[in-house]
Design a protein around this motif. Sequence first.
Motif, short mmCIF file in Angstrom:
data_model
loop_
_atom_site.label_atom_id
_atom_site.label_comp_id
_atom_site.label_asym_id
_atom_site.label_seq_id
_atom_site.Cartn_x
_atom_site.Cartn_y
_atom_site.Cartn_z
N UNK A 162 0.82 -1.21 0.00
CA UNK A 162 0.00 0.00 0.00
C UNK A 162 0.86 1.26 0.00
N UNK A 163 1.93 1.24 0.78
CA UNK A 163 2.82 2.40 0.86
C UNK A 163 3.53 2.63 -0.48
N UNK A 164 4.02 1.55 -1.08
CA UNK A 164 4.68 1.65 -2.39
C UNK A 164 3.72 2.17 -3.44
N UNK A 210 -0.49 9.13 -4.46
CA UNK A 210 -1.67 9.11 -3.59
C UNK A 210 -2.99 9.12 -4.34
N UNK A 211 -2.96 9.06 -5.66
CA UNK A 211 -4.20 9.14 -6.45
C UNK A 211 -4.75 7.76 -6.82
N UNK A 212 -3.99 6.70 -6.55
CA UNK A 212 -4.47 5.36 -6.83
C UNK A 212 -5.33 4.84 -5.69
N UNK A 213 -6.07 3.80 -5.96
CA UNK A 213 -6.92 3.17 -4.94
C UNK A 213 -6.54 1.70 -4.82
N UNK A 214 -6.37 1.24 -3.59
CA UNK A 214 -6.00 -0.16 -3.36
C UNK A 214 -6.94 -0.77 -2.33
N UNK A 215 -7.45 -1.94 -2.64
CA UNK A 215 -8.31 -2.68 -1.73
C UNK A 215 -7.71 -4.07 -1.55
N UNK A 216 -7.47 -4.46 -0.29
CA UNK A 216 -6.91 -5.77 0.03
C UNK A 216 -7.86 -6.48 0.98
N UNK A 217 -8.36 -7.64 0.56
CA UNK A 217 -9.27 -8.41 1.40
C UNK A 217 -8.70 -9.82 1.59
N UNK A 218 -8.77 -10.29 2.81
CA UNK A 218 -8.31 -11.65 3.10
C UNK A 218 -9.07 -12.64 2.24
N UNK A 219 -8.35 -13.52 1.56
CA UNK A 219 -8.98 -14.44 0.61
C UNK A 219 -8.63 -15.89 0.92
N UNK A 220 -8.46 -16.19 2.20
CA UNK A 220 -8.22 -17.57 2.59
C UNK A 220 -6.77 -18.00 2.44
N UNK A 221 -6.55 -19.29 2.67
CA UNK A 221 -5.20 -19.87 2.60
C UNK A 221 -5.05 -20.72 1.35
N UNK A 222 -3.85 -20.73 0.81
CA UNK A 222 -3.54 -21.58 -0.34
C UNK A 222 -2.07 -21.98 -0.27
N UNK A 223 -1.68 -22.81 -1.22
CA UNK A 223 -0.33 -23.37 -1.20
C UNK A 223 0.72 -22.25 -1.14
N UNK A 224 1.69 -22.41 -0.25
CA UNK A 224 2.72 -21.40 -0.03
C UNK A 224 3.62 -21.28 -1.26
N UNK A 225 3.91 -20.05 -1.64
CA UNK A 225 4.70 -19.82 -2.86
C UNK A 225 6.19 -20.12 -2.67
N UNK A 226 6.65 -20.12 -1.42
CA UNK A 226 8.08 -20.38 -1.15
C UNK A 226 8.23 -21.32 0.04
N UNK A 227 7.59 -22.49 -0.05
CA UNK A 227 7.53 -23.44 1.07
C UNK A 227 8.90 -23.81 1.62
N UNK A 228 9.82 -24.19 0.74
CA UNK A 228 11.13 -24.65 1.21
C UNK A 228 11.84 -23.58 2.01
N UNK A 229 11.75 -22.35 1.55
CA UNK A 229 12.40 -21.24 2.25
C UNK A 229 11.80 -21.02 3.63
N UNK A 230 10.48 -21.06 3.70
CA UNK A 230 9.79 -20.84 4.98
C UNK A 230 10.08 -21.98 5.95
N UNK A 231 10.02 -23.21 5.46
CA UNK A 231 10.28 -24.37 6.32
C UNK A 231 11.69 -24.31 6.89
N UNK A 232 12.65 -23.94 6.05
CA UNK A 232 14.04 -23.83 6.52
C UNK A 232 14.19 -22.70 7.53
N UNK A 233 13.48 -21.61 7.30
CA UNK A 233 13.60 -20.45 8.20
C UNK A 233 13.00 -20.74 9.57
N UNK A 234 11.83 -21.38 9.59
CA UNK A 234 11.17 -21.69 10.87
C UNK A 234 11.93 -22.79 11.60
#
Length: 645
Positions: free
Chosen positions: A575-577, A584-608
């Motif tokens: 939103x800030x970007x 400041x003239x653009x409009x952005x709407x973000x709504x939670x849309x549920x869970x789905x397959x993680x785009x970077x699973x291996x990276x997240x699993x290694x990090x956690x």
Amino acid sequence: MYKTIGVLAHVDAGKTTFCEQLLFHTNSIQTRGRVDHQDTFLDNHSIEQARGITIFAEQGRMEIGSDIYTLIDTPGHVDFSPEMERAIRVMDYAIIIVSAVEGVQGHTETVWQLLRQYNVPTFFFINKIDREGADVGAVVGQLQKECSEHVLLINDPLCADYVPNHIAEWLAERDEQLLDAFLTETLDAQTCLMQLQKFIKQEQAFPCFTGAALKDIGIKEFLSQLPLLTETQFDHQRPFQGEVFKIRHDGMQRLTFIKALEGTLHTRQDFTFGDMTEKVTEIRLYNGSRFVTTQKVQAGEIFAVKGLSLAKIGDILGSTMTPQPYELVPTLQAKVQYDGQQHIKEVLQVFRLLEAEEPSLRVVWHEKFQEIHVHIMGVIQLEVLAEVLKSRFSLTITFGEPKILYMETIATTVTGYGHFEPLKHYAEVHLLMEPNIRGTGNTFVNACHADDLSVGNQRLIEKHLFEREHHGLLTGSPVTDIRFTLLTGRAHIKHTEGGDFREATFRALRQGLEQAENILLEPYYRFKLKASNDFIGRMMNDIQQADGTFDAPVLTEEQVTLTGRVPVATFMHYSTTFAAYTNGKGSISLQFDGYDKCHNSEEVIAQINYNKQADPDYSSSSIFCAKGKGYSVPWYDAKEAMHCL
């Protein structure tokens, strides 16, 4: 009649000022406050006054003719939208405030979608028409395009014996009987009003009014329309039912805020929660921070009671109905950082109290690390939470960097086996585990015969599956979207004791996860970006870089609209970007849309770096007994060792 009307808006649209005017003109308050003067009636918390935003949903009480209205001022900032959603659930009607200059903004669309999901009849009030750049016609067109073609601009106030011709024509276009009367010039004002009221109730008409709340323009005219266009019907004769929508504390006394749905509630009335019975000791009718006590309330009223410590937000008192889940859920979590004099367990109790008031916090206690984690909507919420802890509890708290809340599920069907048989204990559970449709959550089916296991023990297994979140194997995140089917189980007439089936159930679930293909899930946004055509390339590139997908762009002569899905992790600060490169003239709407397959699973699993073998709360091994001694059987050998195969 009792009517509950909520006021909602994108932040800074003028919602609280609008509420001040309504309360003033109905003599509910004697003077009008201003947000910039920090003296508004409903934003009465010091944090709200200092920040100039609404954080807590508060209610005022006003009378128009013979009708009594509860007016709820809701938060406009997305970080406090769960508070707004809980208020929406008890509204009879809603008013969306839209700025005549900014028009439909990101959070306006979130509000609109929530109101449609909860089927709340809705009015619009286009505010700030006195400001430079105000364009009522453009905003009405935007509302008709972005929200509903049934948005109806009402410039001239309606009354019992007068309805403007263009309103009558609008109604006639939507009803054959009215059309016949309109063409024969026999359509009277009373019939028009009754039909418009019906259309509003059925969400087939969304009246739109205009004005400037700060300058007191259009407020009286709007108020004159409410009795004509709103109508409620409640049954006072049925047994009492009421929805709990807010918890607050007056000092150490717990206040439970309720909307009466049916019947009448009296002081000293009892309610049962499991094995406990509690009594209503006082009923309060609130107007801002002021209240009066009463001996009874009727269906349609909003009120607070003392004496109920076990009722939770979302509960329907007097009913066995399962509470409907909320739509808005946090996608972030943060660690509580505290190095003061109080023991961390005492701090935990404070957070438990705050969790009762704000259930979306989902306070998590990690015993092994002696850590508290909270679920949050955004960083502004953390700042406010720190201020609340300081002002109410004299606790100086900071929070770690917010992290994404991940979940886990399975992609294959397995049967999990759990056996718990240390000396003088016995329980065995067999669970079929199948992937559920994404977003369904965990569900339960019972296929166990009563000859194999008593109905009581079957219900116990179901209870244990849903009494807590269960950790997945990849990151220790909660498991979801699994269909559990109880196949069979076994108890011992002499040795099965309380807690045995909990152990066996947890081990069966965990043993099933060991066999299954596990998938890491992450939260997604449904986004809507609107900006000048000049930025279409930048917008599409940014979404692709964020591992998102988008639908075909919708182009007009000047503007492009882009919709799609994107991971929260890659887009949470966008939103800030976006505001920066669109000036400041653009409009952005973000709504939670549920869970789905993680785009970077291996990276997240290694990090956690979750160690499934070291989780003290879970084991995939089963416990068996031989020659008076218990011994452990690892998950990969458990099936062959089961007793009821």
